[in-house]
Design a protein around this motif. Sequence first.
Motif, PDB file in Angstrom:
ATOM      1  N   ARG A  49      32.334  -5.027  19.898  1.00 23.19           N
ATOM      2  CA  ARG A  49      33.554  -4.051  20.451  1.00 23.19           C
ATOM      3  C   ARG A  49      34.566  -3.730  19.268  1.00 23.19           C
ATOM      4  NH1 ARG A  49      38.451  -4.112  22.838  1.00 23.19           N
ATOM      5  NH2 ARG A  49      38.755  -2.569  24.661  1.00 23.19           N
ATOM      6  N   LYS A  50      34.638  -2.398  19.527  1.00 23.15           N
ATOM      7  CA  LYS A  50      35.740  -1.917  18.564  1.00 23.15           C
ATOM      8  C   LYS A  50      36.131  -0.543  19.189  1.00 23.15           C
ATOM      9  CE  LYS A  50      36.487   0.147  13.884  1.00 23.15           C
ATOM     10  NZ  LYS A  50      35.874   0.385  12.510  1.00 23.15           N
ATOM     11  N   PRO A  51      37.516  -0.565  19.703  1.00 21.09           N
ATOM     12  CA  PRO A  51      38.001   0.531  20.120  1.00 21.09           C
ATOM     13  C   PRO A  51      38.240   1.800  19.223  1.00 21.09           C
ATOM     14  CG  PRO A  51      39.469  -1.221  20.424  1.00 21.09           C
ATOM     15  CD  PRO A  51      38.488  -1.769  19.378  1.00 21.09           C
ATOM     16  N   VAL A  52      38.327   2.974  19.837  1.00 24.46           N
ATOM     17  CA  VAL A  52      38.237   4.173  19.040  1.00 24.46           C
ATOM     18  C   VAL A  52      39.773   4.313  19.155  1.00 24.46           C
ATOM     19  CG1 VAL A  52      37.551   6.590  19.109  1.00 24.46           C
ATOM     20  CG2 VAL A  52      35.969   4.924  19.633  1.00 24.46           C
ATOM     21  N   LEU A  53      40.407   4.510  18.023  1.00 22.59           N
ATOM     22  CA  LEU A  53      41.953   4.636  18.019  1.00 22.59           C
ATOM     23  C   LEU A  53      42.441   5.786  17.236  1.00 22.59           C
ATOM     24  CD1 LEU A  53      42.855   0.785  17.383  1.00 22.59           C
ATOM     25  CD2 LEU A  53      42.612   2.219  19.617  1.00 22.59           C
ATOM     26  N   GLU A  54      41.488   6.416  16.424  1.00 24.87           N
ATOM     27  CA  GLU A  54      42.060   7.477  15.305  1.00 24.87           C
ATOM     28  C   GLU A  54      42.428   8.717  16.166  1.00 24.87           C
ATOM     29  OE1 GLU A  54      41.295   9.625  11.161  1.00 24.87           O
ATOM     30  OE2 GLU A  54      39.771   8.051  11.741  1.00 24.87           O
ATOM     31  N   VAL A  55      43.518   9.246  16.087  1.00 20.41           N
ATOM     32  CA  VAL A  55      43.950  10.480  16.786  1.00 20.41           C
ATOM     33  C   VAL A  55      43.704  11.443  15.862  1.00 20.41           C
ATOM     34  CG1 VAL A  55      45.756  11.739  18.352  1.00 20.41           C
ATOM     35  CG2 VAL A  55      45.331   9.037  18.707  1.00 20.41           C
ATOM     36  N   THR A 104      33.286  -0.081  33.036  1.00 19.56           N
ATOM     37  CA  THR A 104      32.552   0.449  31.918  1.00 19.56           C
ATOM     38  C   THR A 104      31.330   1.399  32.005  1.00 19.56           C
ATOM     39  OG1 THR A 104      33.441  -1.470  30.617  1.00 19.56           O
ATOM     40  CG2 THR A 104      31.904   0.135  29.470  1.00 19.56           C
ATOM     41  N   LEU A 105      31.444   2.653  31.617  1.00 13.75           N
ATOM     42  CA  LEU A 105      30.748   3.581  31.602  1.00 13.75           C
ATOM     43  C   LEU A 105      29.852   3.864  30.392  1.00 13.75           C
ATOM     44  CD1 LEU A 105      28.977   5.826  33.396  1.00 13.75           C
ATOM     45  CD2 LEU A 105      30.642   7.522  32.850  1.00 13.75           C
ATOM     46  N   SER A 106      28.879   3.774  30.047  1.00 10.82           N
ATOM     47  CA  SER A 106      27.891   3.855  29.022  1.00 10.82           C
ATOM     48  C   SER A 106      27.612   5.397  28.832  1.00 10.82           C
ATOM     49  CB  SER A 106      26.656   3.146  28.929  1.00 10.82           C
ATOM     50  OG  SER A 106      26.793   1.809  29.213  1.00 10.82           O
ATOM     51  N   GLU A 164      25.799   9.586  14.700  1.00  8.38           N
ATOM     52  CA  GLU A 164      25.929   8.223  14.494  1.00  8.38           C
ATOM     53  C   GLU A 164      24.498   7.529  14.496  1.00  8.38           C
ATOM     54  OE1 GLU A 164      29.041   6.539  13.757  1.00  8.38           O
ATOM     55  OE2 GLU A 164      29.777   8.525  13.979  1.00  8.38           O
ATOM     56  N   SER A 165      24.546   6.318  13.765  1.00 12.23           N
ATOM     57  CA  SER A 165      23.392   5.573  13.678  1.00 12.23           C
ATOM     58  C   SER A 165      23.411   4.143  14.215  1.00 12.23           C
ATOM     59  CB  SER A 165      23.009   5.341  12.348  1.00 12.23           C
ATOM     60  OG  SER A 165      21.669   4.692  11.901  1.00 12.23           O
ATOM     61  N   HIS A 166      22.804   3.868  15.090  1.00 12.55           N
ATOM     62  CA  HIS A 166      22.664   2.525  15.808  1.00 12.55           C
ATOM     63  C   HIS A 166      24.084   2.173  16.192  1.00 12.55           C
ATOM     64  CE1 HIS A 166      18.918   1.882  13.480  1.00 12.55           C
ATOM     65  NE2 HIS A 166      18.550   1.676  14.552  1.00 12.55           N
ATOM     66  N   LYS A 167      24.891   3.032  17.087  1.00 12.12           N
ATOM     67  CA  LYS A 167      26.123   2.681  17.779  1.00 12.12           C
ATOM     68  C   LYS A 167      25.761   2.994  19.216  1.00 12.12           C
ATOM     69  CE  LYS A 167      28.333   1.873  13.641  1.00 12.12           C
ATOM     70  NZ  LYS A 167      28.750   0.523  13.392  1.00 12.12           N
ATOM     71  N   PHE A 168      27.002   2.559  19.845  1.00 13.84           N
ATOM     72  CA  PHE A 168      26.773   2.670  21.365  1.00 13.84           C
ATOM     73  C   PHE A 168      28.010   2.951  21.729  1.00 13.84           C
ATOM     74  CE2 PHE A 168      24.619   0.370  25.205  1.00 13.84           C
ATOM     75  CZ  PHE A 168      25.081   1.602  26.027  1.00 13.84           C
ATOM     76  N   LEU A 169      28.454   4.377  22.261  1.00 15.44           N
ATOM     77  CA  LEU A 169      29.768   4.605  22.595  1.00 15.44           C
ATOM     78  C   LEU A 169      29.780   4.344  24.241  1.00 15.44           C
ATOM     79  CD1 LEU A 169      32.494   6.243  22.388  1.00 15.44           C
ATOM     80  CD2 LEU A 169      31.248   8.395  22.881  1.00 15.44           C
ATOM     81  N   LYS A 170      30.966   3.801  24.557  1.00 16.02           N
ATOM     82  CA  LYS A 170      31.199   3.673  26.150  1.00 16.02           C
ATOM     83  C   LYS A 170      32.762   3.906  26.423  1.00 16.02           C
ATOM     84  CE  LYS A 170      28.259  -0.537  26.470  1.00 16.02           C
ATOM     85  NZ  LYS A 170      28.027  -1.715  26.840  1.00 16.02           N
ATOM     86  N   GLN A 210      39.659   4.040  27.837  1.00 20.32           N
ATOM     87  CA  GLN A 210      39.737   3.540  26.459  1.00 20.32           C
ATOM     88  C   GLN A 210      38.192   3.732  25.893  1.00 20.32           C
ATOM     89  OE1 GLN A 210      42.068   2.117  24.090  1.00 20.32           O
ATOM     90  NE2 GLN A 210      40.371   2.742  22.882  1.00 20.32           N
ATOM     91  N   PHE A 211      37.976   4.625  24.994  1.00 20.83           N
ATOM     92  CA  PHE A 211      36.765   4.529  24.313  1.00 20.83           C
ATOM     93  C   PHE A 211      36.594   3.448  23.193  1.00 20.83           C
ATOM     94  CE2 PHE A 211      37.485   9.106  25.311  1.00 20.83           C
ATOM     95  CZ  PHE A 211      36.488   9.336  26.017  1.00 20.83           C
ATOM     96  N   VAL A 212      35.209   2.967  23.382  1.00 25.82           N
ATOM     97  CA  VAL A 212      34.875   1.718  22.514  1.00 25.82           C
ATOM     98  C   VAL A 212      33.497   2.008  21.906  1.00 25.82           C
ATOM     99  CG1 VAL A 212      36.409  -0.063  23.551  1.00 25.82           C
ATOM    100  CG2 VAL A 212      34.180   0.756  24.560  1.00 25.82           C
ATOM    101  N   MET A 213      33.521   1.572  20.680  1.00 26.63           N
ATOM    102  CA  MET A 213      32.124   1.551  20.050  1.00 26.63           C
ATOM    103  C   MET A 213      31.506   0.291  19.629  1.00 26.63           C
ATOM    104  SD  MET A 213      30.955   4.597  19.076  1.00 26.63           S
ATOM    105  CE  MET A 213      30.387   4.813  17.451  1.00 26.63           C
ATOM    106  N   PHE A 214      30.099   0.281  19.880  1.00 27.02           N
ATOM    107  CA  PHE A 214      29.438  -1.052  19.606  1.00 27.02           C
ATOM    108  C   PHE A 214      28.427  -0.952  18.759  1.00 27.02           C
ATOM    109  CE2 PHE A 214      31.297  -1.335  23.788  1.00 27.02           C
ATOM    110  CZ  PHE A 214      31.743  -2.606  24.096  1.00 27.02           C
ATOM    111  N   ASP A 215      27.971  -1.908  17.821  1.00 27.54           N
ATOM    112  CA  ASP A 215      26.796  -1.905  17.027  1.00 27.54           C
ATOM    113  C   ASP A 215      25.535  -2.181  17.941  1.00 27.54           C
ATOM    114  OD1 ASP A 215      28.348  -1.687  14.483  1.00 27.54           O
ATOM    115  OD2 ASP A 215      28.329  -3.801  14.437  1.00 27.54           O
TER     116      ASP A 215
END
Length: 356
Positions: free
Chosen positions: A74-80, A208-210, A131-137, A50-55
């Motif tokens: 935390r916000k999951p990446v859901l758009e396919v 979780t892997l950053s 992106e700007s000031h985002k974190f993908l895990k 599950q990919f997730v994004m953070f501020d």
Amino acid sequence: MQERESSADGSVLMENGILKMVINKDGTLASLHLINANREAISNGCHGNQFVMFDDVPLYWDAWDVMDYHLQTRKPVLEVVQPIHVVSSGGLRSSVSFTLRISDKSTIKQEIVMDAMCPYIKFNTEVQWAESHKFLKVEFPVRVRSPNATYEIQFGHLQRPTHRNTSWDWARFEVWGHKWADLSEHNFGVALLNDCKYGYSVHENTMTLSLLRAPKAPDANADMGTHHFTYAIMPHAGSFQEASVIQSAYNLNFPLRSIQCSPNTIPWSAFSVSSAAIILETIKQAEDRKRALVLRLYESHGSSVTTTLCTTLPVREAWHCDLLERHDPTQPAHMTSEGITLTFSPFQIVSLLLIL
């Protein structure tokens, strides 16, 4: 190797004799089953991969600091963009692919690969990142409970808590590591392998892997563009030492290369070691001596062990040496007809100078 696509919900079933996996149409894992142990790796009611994004807005040092309060965003990446579809099937390798949209500027394209008789599932990933000031895990909630997780460091490994009982524990919300991290209970565990990422987090039973950050200082364009990387998930029976997690992580980072050869080619190996705990990490030419090699080995399991280093090369002399390749005339390596006998304490590094 078996692969079957379900027309009802768009999921795909893949099996290679070691693992059986069900992939949802959005690329998340509904199930990952270790066949011989009859153990499910994915936690009940959850999805792996599950990919997730953070501020990601640190207080001071944009490119260096990661603050704990980012975990609250935390916000999951859901758009396919493109649902999962079969890329290849049968034979020695099967794979499926899908594409997700992170935002109107960034996308994830991933190929999930299952190789015949391979104990782990690979995720070959391409990210268009703007992106700007985002974190993908990426997250893997697993069916394992343990108060500690294990992380590889150079020439060894260490443990960190999976809970946040104290302020010290909370401060370790992310742990740096090299090629693998492992969460194990008695007789079963799950390892997360990767080829170029160094930030992990294991909280309770979620691994979780950053993957990517987007700092804007001191470089406003840091990490922007196209990224390629691979990570893998490996459920296993027994401890990570018994399951060869360390060797599997090396295999992921240094995959086999196919070359053309004649049918009667004889297999050949320059070096081998008799103990699975010993890693032959480096083979190089000596800096200031002709017809000489320097080898660096280390004990990887955290055990005391005696091993034999075998070689097909015509070694005349073998000496222990330091990191500057200066041999110690009082410490010749013990050579026998079978090879060079070496004794290791836990995590010990041994350097050898071989004169050919």
